[in-house]
Design a protein around this motif. Sequence first.
Motif, PDB file in Angstrom:
ATOM      1  N   ALA A 412       2.059   5.373  51.782  1.00  0.00           N
ATOM      2  CA  ALA A 412       1.364   4.096  50.809  1.00  0.00           C
ATOM      3  C   ALA A 412       1.954   3.881  49.494  1.00  0.00           C
ATOM      4  O   ALA A 412       2.406   3.005  49.005  1.00  0.00           O
ATOM      5  CB  ALA A 412      -0.145   4.474  50.793  1.00  0.00           C
ATOM      6  N   HIS A 413       2.335   5.065  49.030  1.00  0.00           N
ATOM      7  CA  HIS A 413       3.074   4.983  47.718  1.00  0.00           C
ATOM      8  C   HIS A 413       4.481   4.484  47.814  1.00  0.00           C
ATOM      9  O   HIS A 413       4.955   3.745  46.835  1.00  0.00           O
ATOM     10  CB  HIS A 413       3.191   6.660  47.450  1.00  0.00           C
ATOM     11  N   GLN A 414       5.165   4.662  49.103  1.00  0.00           N
ATOM     12  CA  GLN A 414       6.459   4.231  49.268  1.00  0.00           C
ATOM     13  C   GLN A 414       6.510   2.727  49.446  1.00  0.00           C
ATOM     14  O   GLN A 414       7.348   2.125  48.879  1.00  0.00           O
ATOM     15  CB  GLN A 414       6.944   4.570  50.531  1.00  0.00           C
ATOM     16  N   TYR A 415       5.401   1.966  49.906  1.00  0.00           N
ATOM     17  CA  TYR A 415       5.260   0.775  50.074  1.00  0.00           C
ATOM     18  C   TYR A 415       4.406  -0.228  49.107  1.00  0.00           C
ATOM     19  O   TYR A 415       4.049  -1.372  48.990  1.00  0.00           O
ATOM     20  CB  TYR A 415       4.807   0.324  51.447  1.00  0.00           C
ATOM     21  N   LYS A 416       3.957   0.578  47.802  1.00  0.00           N
ATOM     22  CA  LYS A 416       3.163   0.045  46.957  1.00  0.00           C
ATOM     23  C   LYS A 416       4.045  -1.134  46.411  1.00  0.00           C
ATOM     24  O   LYS A 416       3.199  -2.385  45.870  1.00  0.00           O
ATOM     25  CB  LYS A 416       2.820   0.908  45.942  1.00  0.00           C
ATOM     26  N   ASP A 417       5.073  -0.877  45.957  1.00  0.00           N
ATOM     27  CA  ASP A 417       5.773  -2.174  45.032  1.00  0.00           C
ATOM     28  C   ASP A 417       6.024  -3.272  45.767  1.00  0.00           C
ATOM     29  O   ASP A 417       6.070  -4.301  45.394  1.00  0.00           O
ATOM     30  CB  ASP A 417       6.891  -1.383  44.383  1.00  0.00           C
ATOM     31  N   ALA A 418       6.388  -3.128  47.256  1.00  0.00           N
ATOM     32  CA  ALA A 418       6.753  -4.129  48.030  1.00  0.00           C
ATOM     33  C   ALA A 418       5.261  -5.097  48.057  1.00  0.00           C
ATOM     34  O   ALA A 418       5.512  -6.160  48.238  1.00  0.00           O
ATOM     35  CB  ALA A 418       7.019  -3.702  49.448  1.00  0.00           C
ATOM     36  N   ILE A 419       4.271  -4.191  48.512  1.00  0.00           N
ATOM     37  CA  ILE A 419       2.847  -5.144  48.603  1.00  0.00           C
ATOM     38  C   ILE A 419       2.682  -5.810  47.606  1.00  0.00           C
ATOM     39  O   ILE A 419       2.113  -6.898  47.394  1.00  0.00           O
ATOM     40  CB  ILE A 419       1.881  -3.976  48.970  1.00  0.00           C
ATOM     41  N   GLU A 420       2.914  -5.251  46.173  1.00  0.00           N
ATOM     42  CA  GLU A 420       2.596  -6.049  45.013  1.00  0.00           C
ATOM     43  C   GLU A 420       3.405  -7.214  44.698  1.00  0.00           C
ATOM     44  O   GLU A 420       3.083  -8.415  44.438  1.00  0.00           O
ATOM     45  CB  GLU A 420       2.815  -5.186  43.528  1.00  0.00           C
ATOM     46  N   ALA A 421       4.703  -7.003  45.171  1.00  0.00           N
ATOM     47  CA  ALA A 421       5.569  -8.130  45.150  1.00  0.00           C
ATOM     48  C   ALA A 421       5.271  -9.220  46.137  1.00  0.00           C
ATOM     49  O   ALA A 421       5.387 -10.384  45.912  1.00  0.00           O
ATOM     50  CB  ALA A 421       7.192  -7.662  45.495  1.00  0.00           C
ATOM     51  N   ILE A 422       4.718  -8.898  47.466  1.00  0.00           N
ATOM     52  CA  ILE A 422       4.291  -9.856  48.384  1.00  0.00           C
ATOM     53  C   ILE A 422       3.135 -10.504  47.823  1.00  0.00           C
ATOM     54  O   ILE A 422       3.045 -11.936  47.812  1.00  0.00           O
ATOM     55  CB  ILE A 422       3.848  -9.114  49.548  1.00  0.00           C
ATOM     56  N   SER A 423       2.214  -9.880  46.878  1.00  0.00           N
ATOM     57  CA  SER A 423       0.924 -10.607  46.433  1.00  0.00           C
ATOM     58  C   SER A 423       1.451 -11.490  45.543  1.00  0.00           C
ATOM     59  O   SER A 423       0.923 -12.607  45.252  1.00  0.00           O
ATOM     60  CB  SER A 423      -0.071  -9.473  45.964  1.00  0.00           C
ATOM     61  N   ARG A 424       2.187 -10.983  44.444  1.00  0.00           N
ATOM     62  CA  ARG A 424       2.759 -11.929  43.367  1.00  0.00           C
ATOM     63  C   ARG A 424       3.346 -13.267  43.928  1.00  0.00           C
ATOM     64  O   ARG A 424       3.132 -14.329  43.580  1.00  0.00           O
ATOM     65  CB  ARG A 424       3.467 -11.290  42.520  1.00  0.00           C
ATOM     66  N   SER A 425       4.286 -13.037  44.851  1.00  0.00           N
ATOM     67  CA  SER A 425       5.008 -14.163  45.423  1.00  0.00           C
ATOM     68  C   SER A 425       4.114 -15.053  45.965  1.00  0.00           C
ATOM     69  O   SER A 425       4.330 -16.340  46.345  1.00  0.00           O
ATOM     70  CB  SER A 425       6.166 -13.730  46.453  1.00  0.00           C
ATOM     71  N   SER A 426       3.087 -14.370  47.055  1.00  0.00           N
ATOM     72  CA  SER A 426       2.042 -15.413  47.648  1.00  0.00           C
ATOM     73  C   SER A 426       1.278 -16.259  46.526  1.00  0.00           C
ATOM     74  O   SER A 426       1.203 -17.491  46.672  1.00  0.00           O
ATOM     75  CB  SER A 426       1.104 -14.559  48.240  1.00  0.00           C
ATOM     76  N   LYS A 427       0.876 -15.751  45.583  1.00  0.00           N
ATOM     77  CA  LYS A 427       0.261 -16.423  44.257  1.00  0.00           C
ATOM     78  C   LYS A 427       1.166 -17.650  43.937  1.00  0.00           C
ATOM     79  O   LYS A 427       0.420 -18.485  43.624  1.00  0.00           O
ATOM     80  CB  LYS A 427      -0.354 -15.454  43.573  1.00  0.00           C
ATOM     81  N   ARG A 428       2.232 -17.161  43.646  1.00  0.00           N
ATOM     82  CA  ARG A 428       3.253 -18.279  43.045  1.00  0.00           C
ATOM     83  C   ARG A 428       3.471 -19.285  43.949  1.00  0.00           C
ATOM     84  O   ARG A 428       3.502 -20.479  43.660  1.00  0.00           O
ATOM     85  CB  ARG A 428       4.514 -17.583  42.472  1.00  0.00           C
TER      86      ARG A 428
END
Length: 620
Positions: A412-428
Motif C-alpha cells: 500500500a505504501h509503495q502505490y500510495k503516490d500512484a493512486i493519488e496521481a490517478i485521483s488528481r488526474s481523474s478530477k482534472r
Amino acid sequence: MNKGSFLSFFTANNSVIMAAILIIIIPISLYFYLQQETESSIRDSIFEQQKRNQIDASKAIATHVESDIELIASRLQALASSPSIMDWDATSNATRTLLNDYYKIINSSTPVDRLFLNDRSGVSVLEIAPLNTTNYTGVNFSFRDWINQTKNTLSPVISDIYLGLDGKNRIAMTYPIIIKNSSGLFYNGLVGVVIPVNEFFNFYGNIHDIQSQYLSVLDDKSTIVVHPIPSLVGKPFFESFTQNLTGYNNDLNTLIRTVTSGQPQTLIYDFVNGERLNTGYPVFINGSPKYAVFIVTPTASIYSTVDDIIEKERLQMLALIIGIIAAVLLLIWYLNKVNTTLDKAVRKRTIELEDVNTKLEVANKQIKIHDDMQKEFINMAAHELRNPVQSLLGFSDILRKLNARNKDNDIAHQYKDAIEAISRSSKRLKRLVDIIFDVSQLDNNLLVLNEQSFDLKNTIQNLVNNYQALNILSLNYKREISNNDSSLTKKHIIDFDYSDYPPSSNYVRGDESYLTQVLTNLIDNAIEFTQSESKVKIKIIRNIHKDKVIVTISDNGYGIHPDVLPLLFTKYVKKSKGGAGLSLYISKKIIEAHGGEIWAKNNEDGIGATFGFSLPLEKN
C-alpha cells in the motif's frame, strides 16, 4: 486638350454629354433667377445706406454752420466789450488795429466781406474790408432793418438775406455796444460783419449744379438763402413764384415747414424733372431754429451708382460661374478618361475576384463541414467521456480508501503516490470534460437555465464564506503550476474584502448554479494571478436607476496584458500556460444568457485587474 479628343469625349458617351449640358444650363439659369431675386434687395439696401449717409451729412453741415455762426457772435461780443470800443475811440489807431486783428481772425475760418463799427445813429464810422473794394465809411445804414433791430432790442442780430449795394446777396451779424452808467443802460452803436451768402455756404457743399447732389438753405421765415437756381434766392418758398416752380408739391411743402420749425425730416418726392431725395436739418441759434439746411439728390444719380456696383458684381459672379463650369467640364473629361482606364482594370479584377470568390465558397463549405464535424465530435466526446471519467473517479476513490485501510502494508505504501496521481488526474479530466460539455451546450444554444428568484448578495456571501473556510483550515491557499517537467507550489494568503452598497436585497432571476460557476471562475482567476500577500475584493453595487446589480472582483496581481485584453472573453485565449482558455468564454455566455454584460479592465493605479458583470434586478 485638342479639338479631336474633345469631340471624341462628347460623342463617346451620351450620359456625359447630358451631364455637361446640365452643368452649363442649371448654374446659369439659377444665376439669372437668383440675380433677379437679390438685385432688388441689394438696390434697396444700398439706397437705404445712401439715405442714411445723406441724413448724417445734413446733420453734420447744420452742426458746422451753427458752430461757425456762434463763433462769429462770440468774437463780435468780445470786440464790443473791448475798452477802446466802450470808450468810443473810433478814430484812433488802436481801434483800427483792434478791428483789423479781429477781421483777420474771423476771416480765417469764415469768409466775411467787411467788419464795421457804426455809431448810435447807424452811420458807419470805421470799417475793415479788402483792398480795391468800396468803402462805406460815413454812409448811414439806418435804413437797414437789422441796424434798427439791434438798437431797439440791445441784442445781437442775424439779418435776413438782403441784396447789397453791389448786387451781392449777404447776411449781416451785429452786436450792440452798450454803455452802463448811473442812469442805466443805453445804446452807443454796434459792431458787425457782412457775410457773402454764396461764399459762406459754398464751403459746406455744392450750391451751383442742380443736376447733381446740391445744398439748399432756407431761413426761419422760409426765405430761400442758397439755391443752385439764382432766381429763387431771396424768394419766400411758399409764395407763388416758387410754388409754381415746384408744382405746389404738398409733400415738399410739409417737409419745408417741418424742418424750418425745428424738426429734421427726410423725403423722397417727384419733382418737375425727376425724383429727389431730400434730407433737411435745422440750424439752431440761441435755442431757436434760424436756418434749415437741405441736401437734395436726384435719385437717378443714386440708382446709377447702385447699378454700377451691381453690374460689377454681376460680371464678377458670371465670370466666376463660367470659370467653375469650365473647370467642372475639364474635370468631367479627365474623370471620364480615368473612368475608362479604371473600368478596364475593374473588369479584369472582377473576373479575378469571381474566381477567388468561387474558391472561397468551396473553402467556406469545407470549413463549415469541418466545423460541424468538430462540434459534433466535441459534443460526442463530452458525452462519451463522462461515463469512463466517472468510473475512473469511482475506482480511484475505492483504491484510496483501500490503501488508507492498509496504510501499514508495504505494498500500500509503495502505490500510495500512484493512486493519488490517478485521483488528481481523474478530477482534472472531469473538470475538462465538464468545460467541454458546457462549451458544446453554449455553442449549440442548448444551455437550459434552471431559473429561480434568489438574492445574489447571499449567494456571493456563501461563496466567500466557503473560500474563507478553506483559508482558515489550511492557513494557505495552494495551487500547482506546471513549469517544464517540474512541479512547484506557490502559496497565497487570501484576504477577501466584501462590500455591499447600498445595503439592500439584490434579487435576480436566473440559474444560481451557473452564476455561482461564473463567480468561482472570476475569483479563481483573481487568486491565480495575484502575488503573495494578495488581496481580492468583491463589491456589489445596486443601480436603482437602471434596474440592475453590478458585481466587481478586483485583485492586486499582475494585471492583463494589453494584447490579451481585447480577446479575453473569446475561446482558447489564455493568460497563463495552464488551463484550456475557456472559463472566461463560458462565463461570458452564461452572463449574456441572463441578459447581463461582463467586462474586464486593468486597475487605474497600475496594480492588478478588475472583472465585473451586471445582471437585471428582478422586477416586483
